[in-house]
Design a protein around this motif. Structure first.
Motif, PDB file in Angstrom:
ATOM      1  N   HIS A 184      -3.104   4.039   2.682  1.00 54.31           N
ATOM      2  CA  HIS A 184      -3.935   3.582   1.570  1.00 54.31           C
ATOM      3  C   HIS A 184      -3.628   2.119   1.265  1.00 54.31           C
ATOM      4  CE1 HIS A 184      -4.600   7.913   0.856  1.00 54.31           C
ATOM      5  NE2 HIS A 184      -3.295   8.016   1.100  1.00 54.31           N
ATOM      6  N   PRO A 185      -4.624   1.356   0.854  1.00 51.68           N
ATOM      7  CA  PRO A 185      -4.373  -0.064   0.563  1.00 51.68           C
ATOM      8  C   PRO A 185      -3.580  -0.242  -0.725  1.00 51.68           C
ATOM      9  CG  PRO A 185      -6.618   0.522  -0.044  1.00 51.68           C
ATOM     10  CD  PRO A 185      -6.035   1.724   0.637  1.00 51.68           C
ATOM     11  N   ALA A 186      -2.980  -1.408  -0.850  1.00 55.21           N
ATOM     12  CA  ALA A 186      -2.283  -1.745  -2.086  1.00 55.21           C
ATOM     13  C   ALA A 186      -3.282  -1.808  -3.231  1.00 55.21           C
ATOM     14  CB  ALA A 186      -1.565  -3.084  -1.927  1.00 55.21           C
ATOM     15  N   LYS A 187      -2.856  -1.489  -4.407  1.00 58.37           N
ATOM     16  CA  LYS A 187      -3.732  -1.491  -5.572  1.00 58.37           C
ATOM     17  C   LYS A 187      -4.305  -2.892  -5.786  1.00 58.37           C
ATOM     18  CE  LYS A 187      -3.923  -0.105 -10.431  1.00 58.37           C
ATOM     19  NZ  LYS A 187      -3.151   0.423 -11.591  1.00 58.37           N
ATOM     20  N   GLY A 188      -5.636  -2.939  -5.866  1.00 58.62           N
ATOM     21  CA  GLY A 188      -6.296  -4.224  -6.060  1.00 58.62           C
ATOM     22  C   GLY A 188      -6.375  -5.083  -4.813  1.00 58.62           C
ATOM     23  N   GLY A 189      -5.929  -4.540  -3.666  1.00 59.19           N
ATOM     24  CA  GLY A 189      -5.945  -5.310  -2.420  1.00 59.19           C
ATOM     25  C   GLY A 189      -6.753  -4.631  -1.340  1.00 59.19           C
ATOM     26  N   HIS A 190      -6.735  -5.229  -0.159  1.00 61.90           N
ATOM     27  CA  HIS A 190      -7.512  -4.711   0.973  1.00 61.90           C
ATOM     28  C   HIS A 190      -6.655  -4.510   2.214  1.00 61.90           C
ATOM     29  CE1 HIS A 190     -11.112  -5.286  -1.362  1.00 61.90           C
ATOM     30  NE2 HIS A 190     -10.856  -6.574  -1.504  1.00 61.90           N
ATOM     31  N   GLU A 191      -5.317  -4.441   2.028  1.00 61.79           N
ATOM     32  CA  GLU A 191      -4.438  -4.266   3.182  1.00 61.79           C
ATOM     33  C   GLU A 191      -3.270  -3.346   2.837  1.00 61.79           C
ATOM     34  OE1 GLU A 191      -4.929  -8.330   5.851  1.00 61.79           O
ATOM     35  OE2 GLU A 191      -3.111  -8.059   4.647  1.00 61.79           O
ATOM     36  N   ALA A 192      -2.680  -2.799   3.889  1.00 61.51           N
ATOM     37  CA  ALA A 192      -1.422  -2.070   3.792  1.00 61.51           C
ATOM     38  C   ALA A 192      -0.525  -2.565   4.917  1.00 61.51           C
ATOM     39  CB  ALA A 192      -1.651  -0.570   3.909  1.00 61.51           C
ATOM     40  N   GLU A 193       0.777  -2.423   4.724  1.00 62.21           N
ATOM     41  CA  GLU A 193       1.744  -2.857   5.742  1.00 62.21           C
ATOM     42  C   GLU A 193       2.641  -1.678   6.087  1.00 62.21           C
ATOM     43  OE1 GLU A 193       2.937  -5.980   8.215  1.00 62.21           O
ATOM     44  OE2 GLU A 193       1.600  -6.262   6.504  1.00 62.21           O
ATOM     45  N   GLY A 251       0.838  -1.184   0.000  1.00 62.43           N
ATOM     46  CA  GLY A 251       0.000   0.000   0.000  1.00 62.43           C
ATOM     47  C   GLY A 251       0.876   1.238   0.000  1.00 62.43           C
ATOM     48  N   SER A 252       0.334   2.329   0.531  1.00 68.91           N
ATOM     49  CA  SER A 252       1.116   3.570   0.564  1.00 68.91           C
ATOM     50  C   SER A 252       0.740   4.388   1.787  1.00 68.91           C
ATOM     51  CB  SER A 252       0.856   4.392  -0.707  1.00 68.91           C
ATOM     52  OG  SER A 252      -0.513   4.750  -0.813  1.00 68.91           O
TER      53      SER A 252
END
Length: 518
Positions: free
Chosen positions: A505-514, A486-487
């Motif tokens: 913000h979540p990773a593109k096409g995903g539902h999580e960020a780290e 994500g970002s």
């Protein structure tokens, strides 16, 4: 003093009958209760029930039970079907969609008055949708509403044909055939949870060694065969214990009709017993403008549901409870009184009630006066199991401060209550507080993983279509925040308060960020 044993109303015991007593010793009242309850669960084969085990536990819902707006009262122009469809649409329009609908005792036909023996006759005549309310049946309305149901059940009316068709015990049915037919009907009609009410009175079977187990056991087995969960309502203590025999009994109501200030003590102490035996407590219905009741219900870890008029929905409050997809942001265990409160109440000292729960390492604390003069409660980090320094966040005032190891902090009662979150400060001087606009800022459904080592790492979970989450924390010095998935936006850091905020913000096409925070 009668402390245990066989109920004296049971005069004869069968040959070979055995009776045992389970005694547990431990340190701390709540931990010892939990140890006792876990032993009982293990003895009876019950496994852990997750706090998102069914839709009623996982998501926000709407209730029509006693004290709710549409309990036996609807918009006459719309009728019940039209009213509930309008309710669904009203919540969705405000961005707080309901994920299930409770249908209380109004949904099935009932008797009237009293029986020849003086007992209430307004139990179930047949346990099917009332044709005056649902002309095309419950299945047809489910297809219209497109939401799962939680359905209420009473006892059997004196004039019900069931009394001639099935084996009864007082006012409840024992026969497996009835329960299997009922479970199949409910499953076919979109029911996710079955609520058995009046367990302490009219829906209580005879007091003997067989009827209660047949009643609860046949109910549970039939509902389990159709993947329907069970909620107990108006339970006696024995029902809490009996629930350890039945895996699909997942929630239990622990306070009286209509959640409000007068129910808080019963709710909190009832939650201790519920959690010990593996159940999630239900506070009962309230209105969305009742902020402290909303906080307490959310901190229970159990269901959260309201019964608002459709034109008086407090969406601002409700957004503090959940993600945009209705998933409740809740703690890991139910809110329970601290040991000091147990001791104070047992001695009638009227010290403030202080109760706590946790989400990972973060501790959520709710307090209120039990006497008439207290303006604050004082809580020590030691009481909360925190051994190092911590950052205390006054949730109502949205202000906080760092507390040194071994210290304590005041909880100031504003409007009769106080709510703080307490986050341990790591060795690197960081306390990740989470999404502080939410009642439970560091809930697992938003932060499924948080670890503290040389740096603080956190996984942030998003609902589908959710673009960003603002993450807040305390840091002794300006932190560096990096997103491995994500970002993350620019870090906003206040040198005076030592608080930082960053939009994630979540990773593109995903539902999580780290996130990695140093």
């Amino acid at each position: 003093v009668h402390a245990g044993g066989i109920d004296p109303k049971i005069e004869k015991l069968p040959a070979g009958f055995e009776h045992g007593t389970l005694l547990v010793l431990g340190q701390g009242i709540v931990p010892t209760m939990d140890t006792w309850g876990q032993a009982l669960q293990k003895l009876n084969g019950k496994k852990l029930v997750p706090n998102d085990a069914d839709v009623v536990l996982n998501k926000f819902g709407y209730w029509t039970d006693h004290e709710a707006t549409y309990y036996y009262h609807v918009d006459k122009k719309l009728g019940y079907e039209g009213t509930l469809l309008a309710v669904r649409d009203a919540y969705k329009k405000l961005g707080v969609p309901i994920a299930y609908m409770d249908l209380d005792s109004w949904w099935y036909p009932k008797g009237k008055g009293f029986s020849a023996t003086g007992e209430p006759a307004n139990g179930e005549i047949v346990y099917r949708a009332d044709k005056k309310i649902f002309p095309k049946g419950l299945k047809a309305f489910h297809q219209q509403l497109k939401l799962p149901f939680l359905v209420h059940a009473r006892w059997i009316a004196p004039n019900s044909p069931y009394r001639h068709e099935y084996k009864m015990s007082r006012n409840v049915i024992l026969s497996p055939a009835f329960w299997m037919k009922t479970a199949k009907y409910l499953h076919n009609s979109g029911v996710a949870v079955y609520e058995q009410d009046w367990l302490d009175k009219n829906a209580r079977p005879a007091i003997n060694l067989t009827a209660p187990q047949q009643f609860l056991g046949n109910m549970s087995r039939a509902m389990a065969s159709q993947k329907i969960a069970i909620q107990y309502c108006m339970p006696l203590p024995g029902y809490f214990l009996a629930s350890t025999r039945y895996q699909n009994v997942q929630t239990i109501r622990v306070s009286d009709d209509g959640f409000k200030r007068a129910r808080w003590n019963d709710f909190l102490y009832g939650s201790v017993l519920a959690h010990a035996v593996g159940l999630w407590p239900w506070s009962d219905v309230f209105m969305s403008h009742q902020l402290p009741d909303l906080i307490l219900s959310t901190l229970s870890g159990g269901p959260v549901g309201v019964g608002d008029p459709m034109n008086k929905i407090d969406a601002k409050n409700l957004k503090k409870v959940m993600r945009p997809d209705s998933v409740i942001l809740k703690p890991d265990v139910p809110l329970q009184p601290l040991d000091a409160t147990f001791m104070s109440d047992a001695a009638n000292l009227y010290a403030p009630m202080v109760a706590a729960t946790h989400s990972g390492d973060e501790v959520e604390v709710f307090a209120y006066p039990e006497g008439k003069v207290e303006k604050r409660a004082t809580v020590s980090l030691r009481e909360l199991g925190i051994h190092g320094p911590a950052y205390v966040w006054d949730w109502a005032r949205q202000t906080g401060r760092r507390i040194p190891a071994g210290g304590s902090f005041p909880m100031i009662f504003q409007h009769g209550w106080a709510y703080d979150t307490v986050t341990p400060v790591s060795r690197d001087g960081i306390a990740l507080m989470g999404e502080v606009s939410k009642i439970v800022p560091l809930a697992a459904k938003r932060f499924p993983a948080v670890t503290n080592g040389r740096s603080t790492r956190a996984t942030v979970a998003f609902a589908a279509g959710e673009g960003s989450v603002t993450v807040t924390g305390y840091a002794a010095k300006r932190p560096r925040v990096r997103a491995e998935r994500g970002s993350a936006g620019q870090v906003d850091y206040d040198e005076g308060t030592h608080l930082f905020h960053v939009d994630v913000h979540p990773a593109k096409g995903g539902h999580e960020a780290e996130l990695v925070i140093r």
